[in-house]
Design a protein around this motif. Sequence first.
Motif, PDB file in Angstrom:
ATOM      1  N   TYR A 223       0.832  -1.211   0.000  1.00 18.71           N
ATOM      2  CA  TYR A 223       0.000   0.000   0.000  1.00 18.71           C
ATOM      3  C   TYR A 223       0.863   1.255   0.000  1.00 18.71           C
ATOM      4  N   LEU A 224       1.916   1.256   0.823  1.00 17.60           N
ATOM      5  CA  LEU A 224       2.793   2.419   0.867  1.00 17.60           C
ATOM      6  C   LEU A 224       3.473   2.637  -0.479  1.00 17.60           C
ATOM      7  N   TRP A 225       3.932   1.566  -1.092  1.00 15.82           N
ATOM      8  CA  TRP A 225       4.590   1.668  -2.398  1.00 15.82           C
ATOM      9  C   TRP A 225       3.624   2.266  -3.422  1.00 15.82           C
ATOM     10  N   THR A 226       2.384   1.835  -3.375  1.00 17.20           N
ATOM     11  CA  THR A 226       1.404   2.271  -4.359  1.00 17.20           C
ATOM     12  C   THR A 226       1.019   3.733  -4.184  1.00 17.20           C
ATOM     13  N   ALA A 255      15.198   2.178  -6.822  1.00 21.39           N
ATOM     14  CA  ALA A 255      16.637   2.163  -6.572  1.00 21.39           C
ATOM     15  C   ALA A 255      16.943   1.761  -5.135  1.00 21.39           C
ATOM     16  N   SER A 256      16.126   2.225  -4.204  1.00 19.23           N
ATOM     17  CA  SER A 256      16.332   1.879  -2.802  1.00 19.23           C
ATOM     18  C   SER A 256      16.172   0.382  -2.566  1.00 19.23           C
ATOM     19  N   THR A 257      15.197  -0.217  -3.223  1.00 23.42           N
ATOM     20  CA  THR A 257      14.983  -1.655  -3.077  1.00 23.42           C
ATOM     21  C   THR A 257      16.173  -2.447  -3.611  1.00 23.42           C
ATOM     22  N   ILE A 258      16.663  -2.065  -4.777  1.00 21.03           N
ATOM     23  CA  ILE A 258      17.817  -2.755  -5.353  1.00 21.03           C
ATOM     24  C   ILE A 258      19.036  -2.603  -4.455  1.00 21.03           C
ATOM     25  N   THR A 282      11.551   0.344   1.128  1.00 23.87           N
ATOM     26  CA  THR A 282      10.441   1.070   0.516  1.00 23.87           C
ATOM     27  C   THR A 282      10.201   2.393   1.232  1.00 23.87           C
ATOM     28  N   LEU A 283      10.173   2.345   2.546  1.00 21.26           N
ATOM     29  CA  LEU A 283       9.950   3.558   3.321  1.00 21.26           C
ATOM     30  C   LEU A 283      11.115   4.530   3.177  1.00 21.26           C
TER      31      LEU A 283
END
Length: 432
Positions: A223-226, A255-258, A282-283
């Motif tokens: 939900y936060l990502w969306t 980029a943060s996830t990678i 994600t946050l």
Amino acid sequence: AASRLRLSGLCFLLQILNILLFAVFVRYSPESSSSLCSPQLNCSRRNQDSGFQHPPLRDVHVQVLLGFGLLVAFLGRYGPGSVAISILIVSFAIQWAILIQGFLYFFLNGKIYVGARSMVGADLCTAAVLISTGAVLGRVNPVQMLLLALLEVTLCTLSEYILLSLMRVSDSGRSLTVHIFGAYFGLMVSRILHRSHVDKRKREDQRDTGHQQDVFAVVGTIYLWTFWPNFTSTTTVDDSAEPWAVLNTYFSLVASTIATVILSPVLYEESTPRMVQIQDATLAGAAVMGMAGEMLVTPFGALIAGLLAGLICPLGFRFFTPVLHSRLKIQDTCGVHNVHGLPGILGALLGVLLTLLATADTYGDRLELVFPLVAQGSRTAADQAFWQLCALPLTLLLATLGGCLTGAVLKTKALRSPPDEGNLENTVLWEV
């Protein structure tokens, strides 16, 4: 029973107070009706606001309620109760924020005029409160949580008014007033509430997580990502302008996830990354775009910022969190320092750097949207950058002082849970 009655009584008193204040002061904004429009309320933007009202308001509210709400469900013994407390906080904080922000921003002729903008502002303030509660989750009872929301909404709104209205700082995605303020406010409350003989046992209990709770937390992350890209753009973006903040936030998220996947095997012995690290990334990737998202980051700049945030977050958990626990006696249940605090500071510093580039040649017509004083000639880009930089230590100071004050209030003996109920398990305070 006493705890439930105490919570019930406080909720009753606060709700009656809100109803009375709403009855005396709150009215609908004239922007929703041309017959009520007056020059003082600047209804010339009514057409723009009517297109602004529903999708951003819905997106921000979904993010606050479902994103932050489900994200705190990862603790096995506190999960459902934590979600219930989050809903309770949202229910109260929105009402209180409407009133406190209304007196500062929407007050005219003795009335507060509410509309879509005031509701979005209340949701943003509520997000700061939910961030703070992540630092003390599982260690305070619902009565303390409600009082924390009461005090933090007031102090957060005051901080926002000083930064955005008096200093005229540009912070569309709320790096300062949501991420940084919420994180360090909560950390200081946690420090004041520290009780070593209880906190050690709670840290052990809180490691008990379950599969169902993890699934809820993952859903909250999605939900936060969306919806987070709209969170960073609701306060300034114009219908006729490209949503830079939305695009930059998406670039930063990926980029943060990678970056987190890259760094995870280096910091930990496991060969595969942990799901919780993806959630934190994600946050962090979204938090770093709070101030800079609406500025001239460029797509590759947003990727670089997200990469840095994705590296800072796991490094913080690996090296900073143990120091917070052992040296500073700060227990950070949800890691808000690494997820919101450090990325928020990085985003604020990035915003200062980008402010130096604020010229008509680089920004074009968007200069008036992002830096109106620079566009009008009242400030130079260097002057604006100076104020942006000064806003960071001021936010940290206000959050620290506010957190200490709130922690001292919550630490009073009358508000503490009995020793036998120190763990605040779901079965103690909630039927789940």
